[in-house]
Design an enzyme around this catalytic site. Structure first.
Site, PDB file in Angstrom:
ATOM      1  N   SER A 109       0.831  -1.206   0.000  1.00 44.10           N
ATOM      2  CA  SER A 109       0.000   0.000   0.000  1.00 44.10           C
ATOM      3  C   SER A 109       0.864   1.254   0.000  1.00 44.10           C
ATOM      4  CB  SER A 109      -0.898   0.013   1.242  1.00 44.10           C
ATOM      5  OG  SER A 109      -1.555  -1.219   1.358  1.00 44.10           O
TER       6      SER A 109
HETATM    7  C1  LIG Z   1      -3.315  -3.999  -0.640  1.00 46.49           C
HETATM    8  S1  LIG Z   1      -2.748  -5.599  -0.302  1.00 46.49           S
HETATM    9  C2  LIG Z   1      -2.271  -5.499   1.393  1.00 46.49           C
HETATM   10  C3  LIG Z   1      -1.065  -4.673   1.682  1.00 46.49           C
HETATM   11  C4  LIG Z   1      -0.288  -5.172   2.869  1.00 46.49           C
HETATM   12  N1  LIG Z   1      -0.943  -4.974   4.119  1.00 46.49           N
HETATM   13  C5  LIG Z   1       1.140  -4.679   2.897  1.00 46.49           C
HETATM   14  O1  LIG Z   1       1.602  -4.183   3.911  1.00 46.49           O
HETATM   15  O2  LIG Z   1       1.821  -4.856   1.900  1.00 46.49           O
HETATM   16  C6  LIG Z   1      -4.260  -6.519  -0.134  1.00 46.49           C
HETATM   17  C7  LIG Z   1      -4.019  -7.988   0.125  1.00 46.49           C
HETATM   18  O3  LIG Z   1      -5.242  -8.556   0.552  1.00 46.49           O
HETATM   19  C8  LIG Z   1      -5.264  -9.888   0.097  1.00 46.49           C
HETATM   20  N2  LIG Z   1      -6.642 -10.403   0.176  1.00 46.49           N
HETATM   21  C9  LIG Z   1      -7.644 -10.295  -0.730  1.00 46.49           C
HETATM   22  N3  LIG Z   1      -8.740 -10.925  -0.296  1.00 46.49           N
HETATM   23  C10 LIG Z   1      -8.436 -11.443   0.921  1.00 46.49           C
HETATM   24  C11 LIG Z   1      -9.157 -12.224   1.867  1.00 46.49           C
HETATM   25  N4  LIG Z   1     -10.432 -12.590   1.655  1.00 46.49           N
HETATM   26  N5  LIG Z   1      -8.516 -12.598   2.985  1.00 46.49           N
HETATM   27  C12 LIG Z   1      -7.229 -12.250   3.221  1.00 46.49           C
HETATM   28  N6  LIG Z   1      -6.492 -11.523   2.352  1.00 46.49           N
HETATM   29  C13 LIG Z   1      -7.094 -11.113   1.220  1.00 46.49           C
HETATM   30  C14 LIG Z   1      -4.690  -9.808  -1.295  1.00 46.49           C
HETATM   31  O4  LIG Z   1      -4.247 -11.071  -1.747  1.00 46.49           O
HETATM   32  C15 LIG Z   1      -3.571  -8.785  -1.090  1.00 46.49           C
HETATM   33  O5  LIG Z   1      -2.363  -9.428  -0.817  1.00 46.49           O
END
Ligand SMILES: C[S@@+](CC[C@H](N)C(=O)[O-])C[C@H]1O[C@@H](n2cnc3c(N)ncnc32)[C@H](O)[C@@H]1O
Length: 382
Positions: free
Chosen positions: A96
């Site tokens: 992010s």
């Molecule tokens: C914007 S990224 C997160 C950024 C992260 N917190 C970082 O510090 O890099 C969003 C993440 O949420 C995950 N995601 C999507 N749906 C999800 C779910 N139902 N449960 C857990 N993770 C999920 C995606 O695979 C992705 O890796």
């Protein structure tokens, strides 16, 4: 090539100067180098596509990307680029934006001794920041994608953080670690899972990027009550990818605009800026008009087309903007009159005296969620 320490110090200084990084989080940002969490291949936008930047090919360009105040795309198309020649279509994981990470951590209002559940581990950088401040044993993170989870687990371990990273659907939380003092979703939801309230102590906080098809997004800060419900208000403007299970359908001009010669034609004097450019208006329109995704297509020299696409029903609308114009041609196709729906929602918002984002609230209970304006007594049907 500038070294990572200098780049990291510059980013921290910029975030501090802009006010995004509050003093209590500064030491954690200084201690956790972002590049150690970014994979060796990242993806950059090129027209409508995503193309790879490999660390091995250009270490300097890769490192610069790790320390710009921007999101870094770390996975496309769930790990398998959809277009030939390693070209991606959809962003499915990212680190992010640092200013958004700082804003969300400030809004989380954690204190030493608290436990936190993060939903959407991604690179693991945010989990590392939390661990640096609270201790690794107090941080649990859930990631749906096994490859992404494995990578984050490794990066966290190598950086010295023993955070628990569980692979699974974050909408189910992490029951074995509950109750938590805080839940932070770094992935957006339109239907906010009640599980997150159930797994948070009464009085605890749940932070969720809330999204609609029309507007992405609004940062909701919920407080969990003794009655089990959580009530939230919008405290910021952040855009995130959705929970995998709530993705819906991607909108694409190439796929969703068809039979242009059959469109119904009319005019409007409502300026497109009034519906898309004003945050409060666009947020309110998103509350009222489901399954409608806006896409702005620049046509050069100040001209642009605003497309409204409903990939579910195949309806679409287009508004042509020319500089200086006060009336805009409209074309609408399909069972829905999407422009009319958007215009009516804008009038509805006007009729409510144009509420600002901070006046909307959302309550999530075991029976579902409902939206309100100012107080729960003023419920809004969606
Ligand atoms: C914007 S990224 C997160 C950024 C992260 N917190 C970082 O510090 O890099 C969003 C993440 O949420 C995950 N995601 C999507 N749906 C999800 C779910 N139902 N449960 C857990 N993770 C999920 C995606 O695979 C992705 O890796």
């Amino acid at each position: 090539m500038t070294d990572p320490t200098t780049l990291s110090a510059r980013l921290v200084a910029d975030l501090t100067a802009s006010g995004d990084l509050v003093p209590v989080w500064r030491a954690a940002f200084e201690a956790v180098p972002r590049h150690r969490f970014i994979p060796d291949t990242v993806w950059v936008e090129d027209d409508d596509r995503l193309v790879p930047v490999d660390r091995a090919e250009d270490e300097g360009a890769w490192l610069e990307r790790c320390y710009v105040n921007d999101f870094v795309v770390t996975q496309v198309d769930d790990g398998v680029p959809a277009e030939p020649g390693r070209v991606g279509r959809e962003i499915t994981s990212s680190a992010s934006r640092p200013d958004v990470v700082a804003l969300m951590l400030a809004a989380l209002e954690v204190e030493p001794g608290m436990s936190v559940l993060e939903i959407g581990t991604g690179t693991g950088w945010n989990a590392a920041l939390l661990a640096e401040r609270l201790g690794s044993e107090r941080v649990t993170s859930v990631e749906v994608d096994p490859q992404v989870a494995a990578r984050a687990r490794r990066a966290l371990r190598e950086a010295g953080y023993g955070v628990t990273v569980a692979t699974g659907d974050g909408a189910l939380g992490h029951p074995s670690g509950a109750p938590f003092d805080r839940v932070i979703a770094t992935v957006a939801a339109d239907r906010v899972p009640y599980t997150w309230a159930e797994q948070t102590r009464p009085g605890g906080r749940v932070l969720v990027p809330w999204t609609t098809d029309f507007h992405n997004g609004a940062l909701m800060s919920f407080q969990v009550s003794r009655d089990g419900a959580m009530r939230g208000r919008i405290v910021g403007n952040v855009a995130f990818m959705r929970l995998r299970q709530q993705r819906g359908r991607p909108a694409s001009l190439a796929r969703d605009v068809h039979r242009e010669d059959e469109a119904r034609r009319s005019f409007t004097d409502l300026h497109p800026y009034a519906v898309l450019g004003e945050y409060d208006a666009s947020l309110a329109i998103g509350l009222k008009v489901p399954r409608c995704k806006p896409v702005v297509e620049p046509r050069g020299e100040g001209s642009y087309t605003v497309w409204l696409l409903d990939p579910w029903s195949g309806s679409w609308a287009a508004l042509e903007h020319e500089p200086g114009a006060e009336r805009f041609p409209i074309r609408q196709f399909g069972e829905r009159n999407l422009w009319q729906e958007v215009r009516d929602a804008c009038r509805w918002w006007d009729g409510l005296d144009r509420p600002t984002a901070d006046r909307w609230g959302l309550t999530v209970t075991s029976a579902g969620q409902f939206l309100w304006l100012d107080t729960e007594d003023h419920r809004i049907d969606r």
